[in-house]
Design a protein around this motif. Sequence first.
Motif, short mmCIF file in Angstrom:
data_model
loop_
_atom_site.label_atom_id
_atom_site.label_comp_id
_atom_site.label_asym_id
_atom_site.label_seq_id
_atom_site.Cartn_x
_atom_site.Cartn_y
_atom_site.Cartn_z
N ALA B 64 6.39 5.12 -3.00
CA ALA B 64 4.79 6.11 -3.00
C ALA B 64 6.03 7.34 -3.21
O ALA B 64 5.30 8.30 -3.29
CB ALA B 64 4.26 6.50 -2.66
N GLY B 65 6.96 7.66 -2.98
CA GLY B 65 7.63 8.91 -2.12
C GLY B 65 7.84 9.32 -1.20
O GLY B 65 6.99 9.55 -0.05
N LYS B 66 8.14 10.29 -0.51
CA LYS B 66 8.68 11.06 0.38
C LYS B 66 7.43 11.77 0.95
O LYS B 66 6.75 12.07 2.15
CB LYS B 66 9.45 12.03 0.83
N ALA B 67 6.51 12.10 -0.29
CA ALA B 67 5.59 13.39 -0.43
C ALA B 67 4.34 12.47 0.11
O ALA B 67 3.22 12.75 1.00
CB ALA B 67 4.58 13.80 -1.27
N TYR B 68 4.61 10.89 0.44
CA TYR B 68 3.74 9.63 1.16
C TYR B 68 3.97 9.40 2.06
O TYR B 68 3.43 9.00 3.01
CB TYR B 68 3.18 8.65 -0.19
N ASN B 69 5.28 8.36 1.90
CA ASN B 69 5.22 7.73 3.01
C ASN B 69 6.56 8.49 4.14
O ASN B 69 6.98 7.77 4.86
CB ASN B 69 6.36 6.60 2.05
N GLY B 70 6.70 9.77 3.83
CA GLY B 70 7.50 10.35 4.62
C GLY B 70 8.87 9.91 4.60
O GLY B 70 9.81 10.25 5.73
N GLY B 71 9.98 8.97 4.13
CA GLY B 71 10.87 7.99 3.86
C GLY B 71 10.58 7.39 4.59
O GLY B 71 11.50 6.82 4.49
N TYR B 72 9.77 6.78 5.32
CA TYR B 72 9.48 4.78 6.01
C TYR B 72 9.41 3.92 4.71
O TYR B 72 8.36 4.45 3.89
CB TYR B 72 8.35 5.53 7.12
N GLY B 73 9.79 2.98 5.00
CA GLY B 73 9.33 1.48 3.54
C GLY B 73 8.97 0.77 4.54
O GLY B 73 8.21 0.94 5.79
N THR B 338 -4.68 10.63 5.81
CA THR B 338 -4.47 10.82 3.84
C THR B 338 -2.63 10.49 4.26
O THR B 338 -1.90 11.03 4.20
CB THR B 338 -4.47 12.71 4.33
N PRO B 339 -2.99 10.33 3.44
CA PRO B 339 -1.36 9.77 2.57
C PRO B 339 -0.41 10.57 1.69
O PRO B 339 0.28 10.15 2.49
CB PRO B 339 -2.09 8.73 1.01
N LYS B 340 -1.04 11.69 1.29
CA LYS B 340 -0.13 12.97 0.76
C LYS B 340 0.27 13.14 2.89
O LYS B 340 -0.94 13.84 3.12
CB LYS B 340 -1.40 14.00 0.09
N VAL B 341 1.07 13.24 2.73
CA VAL B 341 1.36 14.16 3.66
C VAL B 341 1.88 15.57 4.05
O VAL B 341 1.66 16.78 2.62
CB VAL B 341 3.22 14.18 4.51
N ASP B 342 1.24 16.30 4.89
CA ASP B 342 0.96 17.94 4.83
C ASP B 342 1.89 18.07 5.66
O ASP B 342 2.10 18.24 6.46
CB ASP B 342 0.08 18.61 5.59
N GLY B 380 -2.61 4.41 -1.74
CA GLY B 380 -2.73 4.26 -0.84
C GLY B 380 -4.50 5.36 -0.29
O GLY B 380 -4.98 4.90 0.76
N GLU B 381 -4.90 5.43 -1.64
CA GLU B 381 -5.24 6.74 -1.75
C GLU B 381 -6.51 6.10 -1.80
O GLU B 381 -8.28 6.87 -1.73
CB GLU B 381 -5.10 7.43 -2.45
N ARG B 382 -7.46 5.04 -3.15
CA ARG B 382 -7.89 4.09 -2.90
C ARG B 382 -8.35 2.95 -2.85
O ARG B 382 -7.06 2.67 -3.48
CB ARG B 382 -9.15 4.51 -4.12
N PRO B 383 -9.63 2.53 -2.75
CA PRO B 383 -9.23 0.69 -3.14
C PRO B 383 -9.03 0.53 -4.09
O PRO B 383 -9.77 1.18 -4.88
CB PRO B 383 -10.48 -0.17 -2.11
N ALA B 384 -8.55 -0.51 -5.11
CA ALA B 384 -7.74 -1.08 -6.04
C ALA B 384 -8.76 -2.08 -6.26
O ALA B 384 -9.05 -2.36 -7.66
CB ALA B 384 -6.22 -1.05 -6.73
N SER B 385 -8.91 -3.02 -5.08
CA SER B 385 -9.32 -4.50 -5.62
C SER B 385 -10.16 -4.82 -3.97
O SER B 385 -10.58 -3.87 -3.71
CB SER B 385 -8.57 -5.56 -5.76
N SER B 386 -11.40 -5.58 -4.69
CA SER B 386 -12.45 -5.61 -2.95
C SER B 386 -12.45 -5.15 -2.30
O SER B 386 -12.15 -4.90 -1.14
CB SER B 386 -11.81 -6.93 -2.51
#
Lengths: 511, 437
Positions: B64-73, B338-342, B380-386
């Motif tokens: 998702a990129g650093k804007a979301y995962n902060g660089g962690y995998g 929030t998945p998007k890091v501030d 990781g912002e909305r459920p995609a299934s179930s």
Amino acid sequence: MRIFSYACCTIMLLCQLHASPFRQSAYFDNTRGLNRILFDFWTQKGINFPAPASDAVFLRRVALTAAGRLPTANEVKTFLNDPSPDKRSRIIEKFLHDPGYAGMQAMRFADMLRIKSEFPINLWPNAVQLWHRTIHDELAQDRPLNRIFYEMLTVSGSNFRVPHANFFRASADRSPQGLAKMVLLTVMGINPGKIPPEMIQNTALFFSRIRYKSTYEWKEEIVYTDYLPIELHAALPDGTVKKFTSPADDPRIIFADWLIKENPAYFCRAMTNRVWHWIFGRGIYPVADDLPLKNEPGNEPFSAEVQNFLNDEFIKNNCSLRHLYRVIMNSAAFQAAFPADFPEQTAYFAAYPVRRLEAELLVDALAQITGSYDRYSSVISEPFTFLPDHFRAVDIADGSISNGVLDTFGRPPRDAGTFTERNTASTDSQNLYLMNSATLFKRTNLYCRKLRKHKRQKAFEQIYLDILSRYPTAAEYKIFENYIRTSPNPGAALQDTVWVLINSKEFLFHH
Amino acid sequence: MNRREFLKMMALCGAYGALDRMSGGLFAAAAAGKPQRQPAKSVIEIWVWGGPSHLETFDPKPNAGKAYNGGYGDIPTNVPGIRISEFMPKLAQHADKYSIIRSMNHHTNGHETATYLMQTGRMPGDGITYPAIGAVIAMMKSHSYKGKLPPYIALTSNKGRFSENGFLSDRFKPLATGSNPNAAKFLVDGFTAPGDMEADHLIKRAEYARMLDTFSSVPGSCRELLEFEHAGAAAQTIIEGSDAKAFDLNLESPAMRDRYGRNKFGQCCLAARRLVEAGVPYITINASGWDTHKKHFESMQKIGPELDQGFAALLEDLSERKLLDSTLIWCTGEFGRTPKVDYGEPWNGGRNHFCHCFSTVVAGGGFAGGRVLGSSDACGERPASSPVSPVDLLWSIYELAGINPAAKLPNPRNLDLTILPVRKTPNKLRTLYREDV
């Protein structure tokens, strides 16, 4: 008839143990005030008259009821040494003007008005402080209750700036029906679960124009009436139909005019029952906030005469809370001895009803005795609330500020504002705290250290004065002397005495 | 609540207990021919108070990129196909013991309201404060639990935002232990004896108390005093008995204590295991420090490994002791973050409250391990299934604990209330149940 009753009373007293620290051989003046009503009522019911509680027991009741605290050892000594015949009514007056009085009564009001920062009321600390402080000061000045409640029912404004606006702000349910139920419960003492749904619907119309709007100040809200150009016909709980034609009519003012001014019987009955419950642990009706619209079998006042008398006293004396306390505390019902001599006395208030001290009173009593207070802070993120040291639990404004001990002893959550929220039942965990808590043990040890300056007889006496608000009896001295002989040292025996008295029913209960 | 109401409520409890056992039978019968399975005896709730980020725990988004995962995998687990955050290396070794729900969601971003919803399955506002699941389970299991410790224990403090037993009796209010299990001595006030008095001194003191008891002749005629005497006697048996030893972590080997992590959370997990062994029906561990609005990733360096080690050790230890099958564990926050890091001031890499999508982990007590239910979208912002709601989750916990979630909930006002709002839709979490359930 009255002569006969005196005789009964005296015979009964002769049968009592004169050594009891709980009662005295005398009788009540039954010719005046509430006593006249009570004695006539007891005579008519064939109930044996109560013996008066001893001076020490009486003083403890007055201090706990009016000021939410134990009398100090010095207050006990002074009162017991006072020979004047009117000392009881004078000490009542003194405690009704005690610095603790307004705090104690504000706690009762805050329970009823659901004053708390957090879920589900969400007043937030700003409104809590404003609202509680206002109630506290108004009760200290004895502002007439009809004026306080009229203002609550009719005022508009910001809940951070206009204190009484918090009445409608502090409701978990803000639908007109929800507000109607809240008003019925709080101001009329009626259980909304027990009245016909159409009456709730009708009452709801009077609150259907209340609106809330927020401001830029975080969590501030303005309570106001929106003027809708709709004609309304609504029936009041007594059946009177009111019609609002002008959009400028505020239906809640019409409701408040009716409830507080035109037909104040419901309001008076609700308030007198609340105060009776605060004093005795139950109402003039069986449950002080489950009053029926009309008396029905099983849900009637224990004595209609007492109910009517208090309603009249309340109205005649400018709806004064302090006066209501004064009348009841000067009566034989309040000053009756415990335990009852005959089981049927309890149901008719011819014996004082025993029940556990409320959480706040118990915690404060332990603090007063040991000289070491609990700490309180709030879990609410902003603004943080820290209470200063030596702060009485009774004076905590915010139902959301608590600690484990207060919760264990059944402090009410202030979610619904009913009497059942406060729990005075006894539980295992309360006893574990009192018998086995390391923190309480540390605090009582501090107290024991202070006792070292006294000779041991004097120390024993001091413990009784501090914890039980009376002198020990000769028999109790003797038990203590025997116990010391089997103890490793006198200090340990004193420590054990403190433990014993703190765990005694005589300390833990209103009696 | 007055005595009469209390008794009436307890009578109702008994009746519902019986109903429950009947409906338990019905559930089992519905499972067509399979051998009947015992419901979970104890429940451990790991309450990650404040709201854990799902991205740094059980739903990593490495692409998702650093804007979301902060660089962690992410890292692989011992179950092929399941990957979790690199902050959870120890839990990755035990993925066969738990299942992940990645599509939890609800509609409220306030701590207190979300907590109430996740604990009761209801939104506030109807003037009734419902009891939390722990209080309900403690009550429903009160007929089978014979231990002397309270049936609902919170390590170490209560959530404190609402009255956790709601309208139920104070008997089902959680006992908050206070103190710190990682301290030299875990002092549970009231249970851990103060001082060091000899047994014969205690006996003498009790006798002294009896002699000074001015009300000794009254209780028989007065129910308030009688109730007090009973409570006092019960407290006395706890003080004299050995039940409170469950709190004494010094009875564990240093190696065992190390295994859980020498920090408050880790030792809470160890204490929870000891309480399960003592038969306590409901234990909640209220972890703190997870409301990471500011400098989220810096905080994760501390709290991440603590959660990872403590939770992993608990799963492994219970499993070794053959207790995982009878102990249900659920681990969740009231919401995610929030998945998007501030990255702006004053947050400096923070995450805020996020109710629309978050993860919950369930294990033991009838839940199978090594499974995943639901998924979230790319960031990781909305459920995609179930999508799974709080009621879905609570429903299955009750069911596996042998409690019918549609059963009546006794209450002092005698209103017609059920444990959870009754629904007609099938239970989504059934796919996470073991085959023998």
